[in-house]
Motif scaffolding. Sequence first.
Motif, mmCIF file in Angstrom:
data_model
loop_
_atom_site.group_PDB
_atom_site.id
_atom_site.type_symbol
_atom_site.label_atom_id
_atom_site.label_comp_id
_atom_site.label_asym_id
_atom_site.label_seq_id
_atom_site.Cartn_x
_atom_site.Cartn_y
_atom_site.Cartn_z
ATOM 1 N N UNK A 45 0.727 -1.156 0.023
ATOM 2 C CA UNK A 45 -0.010 -0.045 0.148
ATOM 3 C C UNK A 45 0.742 1.211 0.006
ATOM 4 N N UNK A 46 1.966 1.268 -0.424
ATOM 5 C CA UNK A 46 3.166 2.404 -0.435
ATOM 6 C C UNK A 46 3.668 2.278 -1.820
ATOM 7 N N UNK A 47 3.370 3.451 -2.589
ATOM 8 C CA UNK A 47 4.332 3.739 -3.771
ATOM 9 C C UNK A 47 5.249 4.662 -3.406
ATOM 10 N N UNK A 48 6.552 4.495 -3.594
ATOM 11 C CA UNK A 48 7.634 5.454 -3.488
ATOM 12 C C UNK A 48 8.178 5.781 -4.590
ATOM 13 N N UNK A 49 8.194 7.114 -4.945
ATOM 14 C CA UNK A 49 8.825 7.671 -6.074
ATOM 15 C C UNK A 49 10.203 8.263 -5.682
ATOM 16 N N UNK A 50 11.108 7.980 -6.582
ATOM 17 C CA UNK A 50 12.644 8.408 -6.290
ATOM 18 C C UNK A 50 13.085 9.392 -7.505
ATOM 19 N N UNK A 51 13.579 10.246 -7.316
ATOM 20 C CA UNK A 51 14.424 11.199 -8.243
ATOM 21 C C UNK A 51 15.108 12.254 -7.562
ATOM 22 N N UNK A 52 15.620 13.401 -8.198
ATOM 23 C CA UNK A 52 15.983 14.604 -7.552
ATOM 24 C C UNK A 52 15.087 15.544 -6.808
ATOM 25 N N UNK A 53 15.220 16.191 -6.073
ATOM 26 C CA UNK A 53 14.282 17.013 -5.537
ATOM 27 C C UNK A 53 13.365 17.873 -6.373
ATOM 28 N N UNK A 54 14.249 18.310 -7.456
ATOM 29 C CA UNK A 54 13.769 19.220 -8.443
ATOM 30 C C UNK A 54 12.645 18.541 -9.454
ATOM 31 N N UNK A 55 12.905 17.209 -9.744
ATOM 32 C CA UNK A 55 12.030 16.417 -10.606
ATOM 33 C C UNK A 55 10.889 16.198 -9.813
ATOM 34 N N UNK A 56 10.881 15.735 -8.487
ATOM 35 C CA UNK A 56 9.715 15.322 -7.799
ATOM 36 C C UNK A 56 8.818 16.665 -7.430
ATOM 37 N N UNK A 57 9.430 17.632 -7.000
ATOM 38 C CA UNK A 57 8.927 19.077 -7.017
ATOM 39 C C UNK A 57 7.884 19.203 -8.275
ATOM 40 N N UNK A 58 8.723 18.949 -9.287
ATOM 41 C CA UNK A 58 7.872 19.476 -10.495
ATOM 42 C C UNK A 58 6.832 18.673 -10.524
ATOM 43 N N UNK A 59 6.864 17.320 -10.317
ATOM 44 C CA UNK A 59 5.819 16.354 -10.558
ATOM 45 C C UNK A 59 4.712 16.888 -9.533
ATOM 46 N N UNK A 60 5.005 17.333 -8.311
ATOM 47 C CA UNK A 60 3.877 17.359 -7.606
ATOM 48 C C UNK A 60 3.220 18.803 -7.741
ATOM 49 N N UNK A 61 3.855 19.693 -8.454
ATOM 50 C CA UNK A 61 3.349 20.874 -8.873
ATOM 51 C C UNK A 61 2.160 20.623 -9.736
ATOM 52 N N UNK A 62 2.264 19.533 -10.488
ATOM 53 C CA UNK A 62 1.184 19.091 -11.563
ATOM 54 C C UNK A 62 0.108 18.793 -11.111
ATOM 55 N N UNK A 63 0.164 18.431 -9.780
ATOM 56 C CA UNK A 63 -1.366 17.977 -9.171
ATOM 57 C C UNK A 63 -1.756 16.727 -9.953
ATOM 58 N N UNK A 64 -1.090 15.939 -10.154
ATOM 59 C CA UNK A 64 -1.078 14.551 -11.068
ATOM 60 C C UNK A 64 -2.155 13.776 -10.452
ATOM 61 N N UNK A 65 -2.216 13.657 -9.162
ATOM 62 C CA UNK A 65 -3.135 12.504 -8.628
ATOM 63 C C UNK A 65 -4.533 12.904 -8.699
ATOM 64 N N UNK A 66 -4.918 14.181 -9.100
ATOM 65 C CA UNK A 66 -6.316 14.553 -9.201
ATOM 66 C C UNK A 66 -7.387 13.964 -7.988
ATOM 67 N N UNK A 67 -8.363 13.301 -8.517
ATOM 68 C CA UNK A 67 -9.316 12.672 -7.463
ATOM 69 C C UNK A 67 -8.922 11.648 -6.621
ATOM 70 N N UNK A 68 -7.633 11.107 -6.758
ATOM 71 C CA UNK A 68 -7.078 10.063 -6.142
ATOM 72 C C UNK A 68 -6.417 10.548 -4.954
ATOM 73 N N UNK A 69 -6.205 12.041 -4.934
ATOM 74 C CA UNK A 69 -5.622 12.338 -3.863
ATOM 75 C C UNK A 69 -6.374 12.075 -2.463
#
Length: 183
Positions: free
Chosen positions: A53-77
């Motif tokens: 039940x855990x999905x871990x995303x790995x990357x640079x802090x910049x790439x992860x911040x960019x992903x999070x600013x996209x609000x990609x989870x939508x209704x799954x948040x």
Amino acid sequence: MNSYIDLKLLPDTEFRATILMNAVYTKLHKALHELSSTGIGVSFPQYRVTLGDVLRLHGTSESLEKLQHKSWLGGMAGYCSVSEVLPVPVNSQHRVVSRVQTNMSQSKLNRLIKRRKISADAVKGYKAKMFSQRLENAYVELKSSSNRHNHRRYIQFGNLVDEPVEGGFDYFGLSKIATVPWF
């Protein structure tokens, strides 16, 4: 890969964790594709028989911040608890998290039949061999946005190693050569 984000699926009475993981992973795939990101890898730290039940995303802090600013989870948040971007613990081990697939499938058989590369007599033998090679790996089940067909993406976990291996990731966060921190 100096940073990570944990997405913990929240317990839900209507949906099993595997169904929620499938939906979250599908959203992640779409976001990575839209960003053309090859620098974000995934791991499943609660993996046992299923991916957990855990999905871990790995990357640079910049790439992860960019992903999070996209609000990609939508209704799954509403079905996840999402951590901040956190630093990877020192002295973490590493492993490859990749896709594994059989070399025999129904779609491949259909193509062989269509191209007349297999005889009618050989079809039965092909099917028997195909079912005997069934994978036992944990998987996510994704729905194609183009043809709406479901397909399983079986996940394989490589051996733990002490040193990271650099490389790119596909739009599913998987790689045959690059490692992700494992902790």
